[in-house]
Design a protein around this motif. Structure first.
Motif, mmCIF file in Angstrom:
data_model
loop_
_atom_site.group_PDB
_atom_site.id
_atom_site.type_symbol
_atom_site.label_atom_id
_atom_site.label_comp_id
_atom_site.label_asym_id
_atom_site.label_seq_id
_atom_site.Cartn_x
_atom_site.Cartn_y
_atom_site.Cartn_z
ATOM 1 N N GLY A 117 0.781 -1.227 0.000
ATOM 2 C CA GLY A 117 0.000 0.000 0.000
ATOM 3 C C GLY A 117 0.808 1.269 0.000
ATOM 4 N N LYS A 118 2.093 1.188 -0.352
ATOM 5 C CA LYS A 118 2.964 2.360 -0.357
ATOM 6 C C LYS A 118 3.101 2.941 -1.769
ATOM 7 N N HIS A 119 3.061 4.270 -1.857
ATOM 8 C CA HIS A 119 3.293 4.997 -3.113
ATOM 9 C C HIS A 119 2.416 4.480 -4.261
ATOM 10 N N LEU A 120 1.177 4.181 -3.967
ATOM 11 C CA LEU A 120 0.299 3.602 -4.989
ATOM 12 C C LEU A 120 -0.022 4.573 -6.118
ATOM 13 N N TRP A 121 0.177 5.861 -5.896
ATOM 14 C CA TRP A 121 -0.102 6.851 -6.936
ATOM 15 C C TRP A 121 0.798 6.667 -8.160
ATOM 16 N N GLU A 122 1.969 6.020 -7.976
ATOM 17 C CA GLU A 122 2.901 5.842 -9.085
ATOM 18 C C GLU A 122 2.820 4.459 -9.725
ATOM 19 N N MET A 123 1.985 3.578 -9.172
ATOM 20 C CA MET A 123 1.963 2.156 -9.540
ATOM 21 C C MET A 123 1.802 1.924 -11.045
ATOM 22 N N GLY A 124 0.739 2.431 -11.618
ATOM 23 C CA GLY A 124 0.463 2.199 -13.034
ATOM 24 C C GLY A 124 1.480 2.856 -13.942
ATOM 25 N N TYR A 125 1.932 4.049 -13.555
ATOM 26 C CA TYR A 125 2.914 4.774 -14.364
ATOM 27 C C TYR A 125 4.259 4.059 -14.357
ATOM 28 N N HIS A 126 4.625 3.506 -13.200
ATOM 29 C CA HIS A 126 5.912 2.803 -13.122
ATOM 30 C C HIS A 126 5.893 1.537 -13.967
ATOM 31 N N PHE A 127 4.778 0.819 -13.923
ATOM 32 C CA PHE A 127 4.644 -0.385 -14.758
ATOM 33 C C PHE A 127 4.728 -0.037 -16.240
ATOM 34 N N SER A 128 4.006 0.990 -16.658
ATOM 35 C CA SER A 128 4.014 1.397 -18.068
ATOM 36 C C SER A 128 5.396 1.872 -18.503
ATOM 37 N N ASN A 129 6.029 2.659 -17.658
ATOM 38 C CA ASN A 129 7.363 3.177 -17.983
ATOM 39 C C ASN A 129 8.409 2.084 -18.076
ATOM 40 N N SER A 130 8.153 0.948 -17.413
ATOM 41 C CA SER A 130 9.136 -0.139 -17.409
ATOM 42 C C SER A 130 9.362 -0.726 -18.798
ATOM 43 N N PHE A 131 8.418 -0.532 -19.714
ATOM 44 C CA PHE A 131 8.629 -0.965 -21.102
ATOM 45 C C PHE A 131 8.389 0.188 -22.078
ATOM 46 N N GLY A 132 8.653 1.415 -21.588
ATOM 47 C CA GLY A 132 8.664 2.585 -22.461
ATOM 48 C C GLY A 132 7.317 3.035 -22.953
ATOM 49 N N ASN A 133 6.283 2.889 -22.109
ATOM 50 C CA ASN A 133 4.945 3.319 -22.517
ATOM 51 C C ASN A 133 4.410 4.366 -21.557
ATOM 52 N N HIS A 134 3.306 5.000 -21.967
ATOM 53 C CA HIS A 134 2.664 6.058 -21.195
ATOM 54 C C HIS A 134 1.372 5.481 -20.618
ATOM 55 N N ALA A 135 1.187 5.582 -19.295
ATOM 56 C CA ALA A 135 0.072 4.906 -18.620
ATOM 57 C C ALA A 135 -1.299 5.219 -19.217
#
Length: 402
Positions: A117-135
């Protein structure tokens, strides 16, 4: 994008080899022109840029609005939309699953942090950025897959193994949608599923069976959402408290002590950007600032009006209509109205729920973002518009005789 460009190159090469199978009629050329509006705007206003080289570079990414309709609308054969979307959703879910497993292994610290439950505001963006995409761009595509899966779940309800398979794919795609967690895409997907449920109940001859499928899906959906929100509770706060908070601060973002953590992705930030864009666009109402100059002009306007937070992060417009208004003036607005009207026309002519949702979904997505400046949004819309156009051409034998 590099991989996509390679695939596009193969697509072009394949069609050049079989160029004899490409044939256009007067009707297909009209559709071609409507689909290619973003590219045509670039070409018609290329004079309104200070650098010809940069203008050509800006036009280059819109070339898909030439490539896809040229070969897809001109294809002599027929396309089966249901079969195509089945292959599409299957391939996309395989890719997303592989990327998610890869993410868990490569970024295990982040994934475990989100589970706590930590830093959930970045969760989707971090996943998308991990393969060079925009959330937001990724979730725009995932929302379309969610609705495709729900549509197929109701259409294939008479065969149990298909119901199970479609149900599994629906919930898997909805998990990805919630994990990336962008508000517009989630709201659009839920709205799309509700529309399809309503229409299918009245369309299907066996309403009782359809209602049972919808109710069972709804129960499982509520259970799944409850579990997800228990693990990732930030979604509740994001959709309730944060979405419409601080709207009294429009135009006064620098009054926040820590705007990065408080309002970086909030609606108040986007409304402030839209307000600045409108103020600037009105000054060149007729022809705009040009495709290459508009963004720089907006950044300069942030600086001139002492909007430090917006200038620091160089926020783009985040609204396709305002983006085109800034670039091409009133002609940009007119062009987009025609572009989206074509989407609506294709859905009405074909009486297709998938086409209807796509048009509505892409329209709503572009009200809060500017996807026609991103390769993902360009390829997504150019491909599916061309497919829908080709299916429409095949509906009436008159089109083939023109």
């Amino acid at each position: 994008m590099k991989l996509a460009n390679v695939l596009v190159a193969f697509f072009v090469l394949f069609n050049v080899v079989f160029i004899k199978k490409i044939h256009h009629t007067k009707t297909s050329l009209w559709l071609f022109g409507a689909i290619a509006i973003p590219l045509l705007l670039d070409l018609l206003f290329i004079w309104n840029n200070s650098s010809f080289y940069l203008a050509v570079k800006a036009t280059e990414k819109h070339s898909l609005f030439l490539i896809f309709p040229l070969f897809i609308l001109g294809y002599k054969g027929k396309l089966d939309l249901k079969r195509l979307v089945k292959h599409y959703r299957g391939l996309m879910l395989i890719v997303l699953t592989i990327l998610f497993i890869r993410y868990i292994f490569l970024y295990s610290d982040n994934f475990l942090k989100y589970l706590k439950g930590k830093h959930l505001w970045e969760m989707g963006y971090h996943f998308s950025n991990s393969f060079g995409n925009h959330a937001p761009a990724l979730n725009m595509v995932i929302a379309f897959i969610v609705v495709i899966n729900f549509y197929l779940l109701l259409k294939d309800e008479r065969r149990k193994w298909k119901v199970i398979g479609n149900g599994f794919m629906f919930f898997l795609s909805f998990f990805f949608l919630m994990y990336v967690n962008t508000r517009v895409a989630i709201a659009s997907a839920v709205f799309g599923c509700l529309i399809i449920s309503f229409v299918q109940v009245f369309r299907d001859k066996n309403r009782k069976r359809t209602v049972k499928t919808i109710l069972l899906t709804f129960v499982l959906f509520v259970f799944g959402i409850t579990v997800f929100l228990k693990v990732f509770p930030y979604s509740i706060k994001k959709f309730t408290e944060k979405s419409f908070a601080d709207m009294d601060k429009v135009g006064r973002l620098d009054e926040f002590e820590n705007p990065e953590s408080q309002i970086y992705g909030a609606l108040v930030t986007r409304v402030t950007i839209w307000k600045s864009t409108l103020e600037l666009a009105r000054k060149k109402f007729v022809f705009g600032y040009g495709a290459t100059e508009a963004k720089l002009a907006l950044f300069e306007y942030y600086k001139k009006t002492n909007q430090k937070f917006l200038f620091k992060y160089k926020f783009p417009v985040h609204n396709q209509f305002l983006d085109y208004f800034l670039k091409y003036g009133i002609f940009g607005i007119i062009g987009l109205v025609v572009f989206f009207s074509v989407l609506g026309y294709l859905a009405i002519v074909n009486k297709s729920l998938i086409m209807m949702f796509f048009g509505l979904h892409f329209f709503l997505s572009n009200l809060t973002d500017d996807f026609l400046i991103l390769f993902s949004g360009i390829s997504f819309s150019a491909f599916w518009l061309s497919v829908f156009g080709k299916i429409t051409l095949n509906r009436n034998i008159r089109f083939e005789k023109n």
